[in-house]
Design an enzyme around this catalytic site. Structure first.
Site, PDB file in Angstrom:
ATOM      1  CG  HIS A   1       5.175 -17.346   4.770  1.00 44.01           C
ATOM      2  ND1 HIS A   1       5.708 -18.490   4.246  1.00 44.01           N
ATOM      3  CD2 HIS A   1       5.742 -17.219   5.992  1.00 44.01           C
ATOM      4  CE1 HIS A   1       6.555 -19.038   5.101  1.00 44.01           C
ATOM      5  NE2 HIS A   1       6.576 -18.282   6.163  1.00 44.01           N
TER       6      HIS A   1
ATOM      7  NE  ARG B   1       6.637 -19.117  24.478  1.00 40.98           N
ATOM      8  CZ  ARG B   1       7.432 -19.527  23.503  1.00 40.98           C
ATOM      9  NH1 ARG B   1       7.174 -19.154  22.265  1.00 40.98           N
ATOM     10  NH2 ARG B   1       8.467 -20.291  23.752  1.00 40.98           N
TER      11      ARG B   1
ATOM     12  CE1 TYR C   1      -1.082  -3.586   7.462  1.00 37.67           C
ATOM     13  CE2 TYR C   1      -0.787  -3.464   9.841  1.00 37.67           C
ATOM     14  CZ  TYR C   1      -1.065  -2.847   8.635  1.00 37.67           C
ATOM     15  OH  TYR C   1      -1.331  -1.500   8.601  1.00 37.67           O
TER      16      TYR C   1
ATOM     17  CE  LYS D   1      -1.004   2.135   7.197  1.00 33.38           C
ATOM     18  NZ  LYS D   1      -0.894   3.355   8.073  1.00 33.38           N
TER      19      LYS D   1
ATOM     20  CG  ASN E   1      13.639 -14.660   8.742  1.00 29.78           C
ATOM     21  OD1 ASN E   1      13.809 -14.996   7.572  1.00 29.78           O
ATOM     22  ND2 ASN E   1      12.779 -15.281   9.537  1.00 29.78           N
TER      23      ASN E   1
ATOM     24  NE  ARG F   1      -3.253  -0.258   3.026  1.00 25.07           N
ATOM     25  CZ  ARG F   1      -3.715  -0.174   4.265  1.00 25.07           C
ATOM     26  NH1 ARG F   1      -3.611  -1.232   5.083  1.00 25.07           N
ATOM     27  NH2 ARG F   1      -4.269   0.924   4.708  1.00 25.07           N
TER      28      ARG F   1
ATOM     29  CG  ASN G   1      -0.777  -0.093  12.114  1.00 25.28           C
ATOM     30  OD1 ASN G   1      -1.480  -1.086  12.215  1.00 25.28           O
ATOM     31  ND2 ASN G   1      -0.867   0.744  11.094  1.00 25.28           N
ATOM     32  CE1 TYR G   2      -6.911   4.000  14.204  1.00 27.36           C
ATOM     33  CE2 TYR G   2      -8.235   2.084  13.618  1.00 27.36           C
ATOM     34  CZ  TYR G   2      -8.137   3.437  13.890  1.00 27.36           C
ATOM     35  OH  TYR G   2      -9.268   4.234  13.825  1.00 27.36           O
TER      36      TYR G   2
END
Length: 408
Positions: A311, A388, A314, A299, A325, A281, A334-335
């Site tokens: 793969h 975790r 985002y 983006k 990597n 984007r 990010n939002y």
């Protein structure tokens, strides 16, 4: 006004059944009116006469006429105050070349004198006139008889004994409808793709490859079927683009491959691979020798040289260093529903599978994140981030649950 200048008026047409006006019909991703404007020789000064409800054409001056204005009223409004020679374009013909316009202009000016008025016509395949050059005085006399079209105006010129010349060109199509735009696009597509192949670009299937005349492609590049290269895109030498790829104001470096992916207003470096099924984007910069793999979305992301995002990842609003990597399933968060924040990742990091990086956050150089980690705090150089819940095995729990539901 300089005698070398030629006042040129493009007349707006009627709205089509689909609500589009002729000059705004897109041909190879560009409005037909802009293609006409850019094909005109340098001495042509273009003015667009449009109806009041018709939108402006970006970058082209216009005069506004009433929606119910006829041919005569539109020409009078646009030609008011103009002197010398005037070329009227009754509807866009984007496949007319600059050389053909120049031929018509030269023929007109070679025959016209101070005491002779002349009309010189560019002819379409069906022998109807869609472009003509007039002396302003002759055009004024013609308009007094209220012509209904350019063809009618030329007939009046004959009737008043004006000197009329004809410049015949190759067949062309005037754009009124979507069908007309399709015909013109096929003609331009063949012309443009043929020109690229003459310059050393391999186009596997020209019939199914759409390249804007406002793009650049380096020699030795191969463009595979189903590609759409929009205006403002630049492709380097030795690249492979496609199949089924969209480049929209995108820059692609030398020897890079882009496979079944979409890139918008972003740049990709040299010796990189993109796709299949990557979505880049606006605002992204991807470095050299990088890998942007399948189902990766970027983006407003800066990706350093040698970084691999293979793969299902985002990356948004981020600055990523070199030789990083990314494991499968990484998400940069990010939002927060109100604000978009930035993530910074240093060089030589290893981002484990299914890592969430909750912005704003910074990772130093040589950081490793364990698989399944959610990072909410900054990580210093050389550290490993683990966030975790510790695994706990409850023996026999699921067997008991299955028996409750009648299963062995």
């Amino acid at each position: 006004m300089s005698c070398n200048k030629l006042n040129t008026i493009l007349l707006g047409g009627k709205k089509g059944a689909d609500g589009k006006y002729p000059v705004h019909r897109e041909i190879l991703f560009t409005p037909a009116g802009k293609l006409v404007a850019d094909a005109l020789p340098e001495q042509c000064t273009l003015l667009y006469a449009r109806q009041q409800s018709e939108p402006e054409l970006d970058g082209i001056p216009s005069v506004v006429c009433a929606d119910d204005a006829d041919f005569t009223q539109m020409v009078r409004t646009a030609a008011k105050g103009l002197e010398g020679d005037i070329m009227l374009l009754s509807t866009p013909m984007p496949d007319v070349t600059a050389e053909e316009y120049q031929l018509a202009i030269d023929q007109y000016r070679g025959a016209a004198t101070d005491v002779t008025t002349m009309t010189c016509n560019v002819i379409t395949a069906d022998d109807t006139w869609h472009a003509a050059i007039f002396h302003a005085g002759a055009l004024h006399d013609i308009l007094e008889q209220h012509p209904l079209s350019l063809t009618h105006a030329i007939k009046i010129a004959h009737d008043i004994s004006a000197k009329v010349g004809t410049c015949r060109t190759a067949p062309h199509t005037a754009v009124y409808t979507a069908g007309d735009a399709y015909k013109v696009q096929k003609a331009l597509q063949s012309r443009i793709n043929g020109a690229w192949m003459d310059k050393g670009v391999s186009i596997f299937d020209p019939e199914h490859t759409y390249i804007s005349p406002y793009s650049e492609i380096g020699s030795g590049t191969t463009v595979l079927p189903g590609c759409m290269i929009h205006p403002g895109s630049r492709v380097g030498c030795g690249c492979t683009i496609g199949p089924n790829t969209i480049l929209d104001r995108a820059s692609v470096g030398d020897r890079t491959s882009v496979n079944s992916s979409q890139i918008y207003q972003s740049s990709i470096g040299s010796d990189a691979t993109v796709g299949p099924f990557a979505y880049i984007r606006p605002g992204s910069e991807v470095g050299n020798e990088t890998r942007i793999g399948d189902f990766v979305e970027l983006k407003n992301a800066h990706i350093g040289n040698g970084t691999k995002v293979s793969h299902l990842t985002y990356i948004g609003d981020a600055v990523v260093g070199e030789r990083v990597n990314f494991g499968c399933g990484t998400v940069i968060v990010n939002y927060d529903g109100y604000t978009k924040s930035q993530t910074v990742i240093g060089d030589d990091c290893f981002i484990g599978c299914n890592t969430n990086l909750v912005a704003p956050v910074e990772l130093g150089d040589r950081v490793l994140t364990a698989a399944g980690t959610t990072v909410t705090r900054n990580v210093p150089d050389g550290a490993m981030a683990v966030a975790r819940v510790r695994q706990e095995n409850k023996e026999g729990w699921n067997d008991r649950r299955r028996r409750m539901h009648g299963k062995k």
